[in-house]
Write a protein that holds these residues in place. Structure first.
Motif, PDB file in Angstrom:
ATOM      1  N   TYR A 111      -8.002   6.902  -7.583  1.00  0.00           N
ATOM      2  CA  TYR A 111      -8.825   6.180  -6.623  1.00  0.00           C
ATOM      3  C   TYR A 111     -10.098   6.957  -6.310  1.00  0.00           C
ATOM      4  O   TYR A 111     -10.156   8.173  -6.486  1.00  0.00           O
ATOM      5  CB  TYR A 111      -8.056   5.870  -5.332  1.00  0.00           C
ATOM      6  N   ASP A 112     -11.117   6.221  -5.825  1.00  0.00           N
ATOM      7  CA  ASP A 112     -12.388   6.832  -5.448  1.00  0.00           C
ATOM      8  C   ASP A 112     -12.414   7.189  -3.967  1.00  0.00           C
ATOM      9  O   ASP A 112     -12.874   8.251  -3.598  1.00  0.00           O
ATOM     10  CB  ASP A 112     -13.557   5.891  -5.760  1.00  0.00           C
ATOM     11  N   LYS A 113     -11.941   6.269  -3.115  1.00  0.00           N
ATOM     12  CA  LYS A 113     -11.982   6.483  -1.666  1.00  0.00           C
ATOM     13  C   LYS A 113     -10.620   6.187  -1.057  1.00  0.00           C
ATOM     14  O   LYS A 113     -10.054   5.120  -1.287  1.00  0.00           O
ATOM     15  CB  LYS A 113     -13.032   5.564  -1.030  1.00  0.00           C
ATOM     16  N   ARG A 114     -10.134   7.128  -0.251  1.00  0.00           N
ATOM     17  CA  ARG A 114      -8.817   6.976   0.365  1.00  0.00           C
ATOM     18  C   ARG A 114      -8.737   5.725   1.239  1.00  0.00           C
ATOM     19  O   ARG A 114      -7.728   5.033   1.244  1.00  0.00           O
ATOM     20  CB  ARG A 114      -8.444   8.207   1.190  1.00  0.00           C
ATOM     21  N   GLU A 115      -9.801   5.402   1.974  1.00  0.00           N
ATOM     22  CA  GLU A 115      -9.758   4.226   2.862  1.00  0.00           C
ATOM     23  C   GLU A 115      -9.587   2.929   2.065  1.00  0.00           C
ATOM     24  O   GLU A 115      -8.967   1.981   2.537  1.00  0.00           O
ATOM     25  CB  GLU A 115     -10.964   4.157   3.792  1.00  0.00           C
ATOM     26  N   GLN A 116     -10.126   2.881   0.842  1.00  0.00           N
ATOM     27  CA  GLN A 116      -9.938   1.701  -0.007  1.00  0.00           C
ATOM     28  C   GLN A 116      -8.494   1.622  -0.490  1.00  0.00           C
ATOM     29  O   GLN A 116      -7.911   0.536  -0.517  1.00  0.00           O
ATOM     30  CB  GLN A 116     -10.902   1.738  -1.183  1.00  0.00           C
ATOM     31  N   LEU A 117      -7.934   2.749  -0.834  1.00  0.00           N
ATOM     32  CA  LEU A 117      -6.530   2.799  -1.240  1.00  0.00           C
ATOM     33  C   LEU A 117      -5.635   2.306  -0.103  1.00  0.00           C
ATOM     34  O   LEU A 117      -4.734   1.498  -0.306  1.00  0.00           O
ATOM     35  CB  LEU A 117      -6.156   4.226  -1.641  1.00  0.00           C
ATOM     36  N   GLU A 118      -5.905   2.752   1.109  1.00  0.00           N
ATOM     37  CA  GLU A 118      -5.118   2.343   2.272  1.00  0.00           C
ATOM     38  C   GLU A 118      -5.321   0.870   2.602  1.00  0.00           C
ATOM     39  O   GLU A 118      -4.397   0.185   3.023  1.00  0.00           O
ATOM     40  CB  GLU A 118      -5.469   3.223   3.466  1.00  0.00           C
ATOM     41  N   LYS A 119      -6.540   0.361   2.391  1.00  0.00           N
ATOM     42  CA  LYS A 119      -6.842  -1.042   2.681  1.00  0.00           C
ATOM     43  C   LYS A 119      -6.132  -1.996   1.725  1.00  0.00           C
ATOM     44  O   LYS A 119      -5.682  -3.066   2.114  1.00  0.00           O
ATOM     45  CB  LYS A 119      -8.345  -1.281   2.627  1.00  0.00           C
ATOM     46  N   ILE A 120      -6.002  -1.586   0.460  1.00  0.00           N
ATOM     47  CA  ILE A 120      -5.401  -2.484  -0.541  1.00  0.00           C
ATOM     48  C   ILE A 120      -3.879  -2.375  -0.576  1.00  0.00           C
ATOM     49  O   ILE A 120      -3.195  -3.314  -0.997  1.00  0.00           O
ATOM     50  CB  ILE A 120      -6.019  -2.242  -1.938  1.00  0.00           C
ATOM     51  N   SER A 121      -3.330  -1.269  -0.154  1.00  0.00           N
ATOM     52  CA  SER A 121      -1.877  -1.036  -0.246  1.00  0.00           C
ATOM     53  C   SER A 121      -1.023  -2.171   0.327  1.00  0.00           C
ATOM     54  O   SER A 121      -0.020  -2.540  -0.290  1.00  0.00           O
ATOM     55  CB  SER A 121      -1.517   0.298   0.391  1.00  0.00           C
TER      56      SER A 121
ATOM     57  N   THR B 288     -20.786  -5.003  -1.936  1.00  0.00           N
ATOM     58  CA  THR B 288     -19.644  -5.095  -2.830  1.00  0.00           C
ATOM     59  C   THR B 288     -18.438  -4.409  -2.219  1.00  0.00           C
ATOM     60  O   THR B 288     -18.513  -3.771  -1.187  1.00  0.00           O
ATOM     61  CB  THR B 288     -19.956  -4.472  -4.200  1.00  0.00           C
ATOM     62  N   GLY B 289     -17.338  -4.523  -2.887  1.00  0.00           N
ATOM     63  CA  GLY B 289     -16.096  -3.948  -2.399  1.00  0.00           C
ATOM     64  C   GLY B 289     -15.505  -2.992  -3.408  1.00  0.00           C
ATOM     65  O   GLY B 289     -16.169  -2.070  -3.858  1.00  0.00           O
ATOM     66  N   PHE B 290     -14.261  -3.270  -3.788  1.00  0.00           N
ATOM     67  CA  PHE B 290     -13.593  -2.410  -4.757  1.00  0.00           C
ATOM     68  C   PHE B 290     -12.615  -3.218  -5.586  1.00  0.00           C
ATOM     69  O   PHE B 290     -12.228  -4.319  -5.218  1.00  0.00           O
ATOM     70  CB  PHE B 290     -12.899  -1.235  -4.066  1.00  0.00           C
ATOM     71  N   LEU B 291     -12.249  -2.638  -6.716  1.00  0.00           N
ATOM     72  CA  LEU B 291     -11.329  -3.269  -7.650  1.00  0.00           C
ATOM     73  C   LEU B 291     -10.061  -2.434  -7.721  1.00  0.00           C
ATOM     74  O   LEU B 291     -10.122  -1.234  -7.984  1.00  0.00           O
ATOM     75  CB  LEU B 291     -11.956  -3.364  -9.041  1.00  0.00           C
ATOM     76  N   ALA B 292      -8.924  -3.071  -7.465  1.00  0.00           N
ATOM     77  CA  ALA B 292      -7.624  -2.417  -7.614  1.00  0.00           C
ATOM     78  C   ALA B 292      -6.953  -2.981  -8.861  1.00  0.00           C
ATOM     79  O   ALA B 292      -7.075  -4.169  -9.158  1.00  0.00           O
ATOM     80  CB  ALA B 292      -6.753  -2.666  -6.389  1.00  0.00           C
ATOM     81  N   ILE B 293      -6.268  -2.113  -9.572  1.00  0.00           N
ATOM     82  CA  ILE B 293      -5.556  -2.519 -10.786  1.00  0.00           C
ATOM     83  C   ILE B 293      -4.095  -2.163 -10.617  1.00  0.00           C
ATOM     84  O   ILE B 293      -3.765  -1.010 -10.328  1.00  0.00           O
ATOM     85  CB  ILE B 293      -6.130  -1.801 -12.025  1.00  0.00           C
ATOM     86  N   THR B 294      -3.231  -3.170 -10.777  1.00  0.00           N
ATOM     87  CA  THR B 294      -1.797  -2.926 -10.770  1.00  0.00           C
ATOM     88  C   THR B 294      -1.283  -3.178 -12.185  1.00  0.00           C
ATOM     89  O   THR B 294      -2.050  -3.558 -13.067  1.00  0.00           O
ATOM     90  CB  THR B 294      -1.038  -3.821  -9.771  1.00  0.00           C
ATOM     91  N   ASP B 295      -0.007  -3.027 -12.374  1.00  0.00           N
ATOM     92  CA  ASP B 295       0.565  -3.309 -13.690  1.00  0.00           C
ATOM     93  C   ASP B 295       0.679  -4.807 -13.949  1.00  0.00           C
ATOM     94  O   ASP B 295       0.993  -5.217 -15.062  1.00  0.00           O
ATOM     95  CB  ASP B 295       1.924  -2.620 -13.847  1.00  0.00           C
ATOM     96  N   LYS B 296       0.365  -5.655 -12.943  1.00  0.00           N
ATOM     97  CA  LYS B 296       0.503  -7.105 -13.096  1.00  0.00           C
ATOM     98  C   LYS B 296      -0.790  -7.895 -12.848  1.00  0.00           C
ATOM     99  O   LYS B 296      -0.905  -9.032 -13.287  1.00  0.00           O
ATOM    100  CB  LYS B 296       1.569  -7.625 -12.145  1.00  0.00           C
ATOM    101  N   ARG B 297      -1.755  -7.294 -12.127  1.00  0.00           N
ATOM    102  CA  ARG B 297      -2.947  -8.057 -11.761  1.00  0.00           C
ATOM    103  C   ARG B 297      -4.106  -7.154 -11.363  1.00  0.00           C
ATOM    104  O   ARG B 297      -3.943  -5.956 -11.154  1.00  0.00           O
ATOM    105  CB  ARG B 297      -2.642  -9.021 -10.624  1.00  0.00           C
ATOM    106  N   LEU B 298      -5.266  -7.786 -11.262  1.00  0.00           N
ATOM    107  CA  LEU B 298      -6.455  -7.157 -10.701  1.00  0.00           C
ATOM    108  C   LEU B 298      -6.616  -7.718  -9.297  1.00  0.00           C
ATOM    109  O   LEU B 298      -6.426  -8.925  -9.085  1.00  0.00           O
ATOM    110  CB  LEU B 298      -7.697  -7.504 -11.522  1.00  0.00           C
ATOM    111  N   ILE B 299      -6.944  -6.872  -8.350  1.00  0.00           N
ATOM    112  CA  ILE B 299      -7.178  -7.308  -6.983  1.00  0.00           C
ATOM    113  C   ILE B 299      -8.585  -6.856  -6.630  1.00  0.00           C
ATOM    114  O   ILE B 299      -8.879  -5.664  -6.619  1.00  0.00           O
ATOM    115  CB  ILE B 299      -6.165  -6.694  -5.999  1.00  0.00           C
TER     116      ILE B 299
END
Length: 122
Positions: free
Chosen positions: A6-16, A36-47
């Protein structure tokens, strides 16, 4: 359990809270550009957490990996005089005929996102 990139901890916490118990979060990348926001990648989808979606509203947009038809990564290594000054990278994800472009700070982010998406597709 794999470590989340991850780039920013607050983004990680926001998407969790949006990550389902049956999926694994792989990465959260900060997007480049105003509004803009951020892109999260899981093993099943992009958020995609989009701060500029529908005007001033914030939105969480999901793209299931099973619907992705094409993926491309592109990097901009900067200029000859300043090779690290304007370094960015772009990821393009297509779902049918609709394509989404994500721009990141850093030349390697789009390629890493590309690799994570391909891993989920294969």
């Amino acid at each position: 359990m794999e470590e989340v990139v991850y780039d920013k901890r607050e983004q990680l916490e926001k998407i969790s809270p949006f990550v389902r118990p049956q999926e694994q979060l792989r990465a959260v990348f900060d997007m480049k550009g105003g509004g803009t926001g951020f892109l999260a990648i899981t093993d099943k989808r992009l958020i995609f957490y989009d701060k500029a979606f529908l005007g001033r509203r914030k939105a969480v947009v999901t793209i299931p990996l099973s619907k992705v038809t094409r993926v491309a990564s592109e990097d901009d290594r900067g200029t000859f005089l300043s090779p690290k000054l304007f370094v960015s990278s772009r990821l393009t994800v297509c779902v049918g005929s609709e394509c989404y472009e994500f721009e990141f700070r850093g030349a390697d982010k789009a390629h890493l996102a590309y690799e994570l998406i391909i891993d989920g597709l294969l």
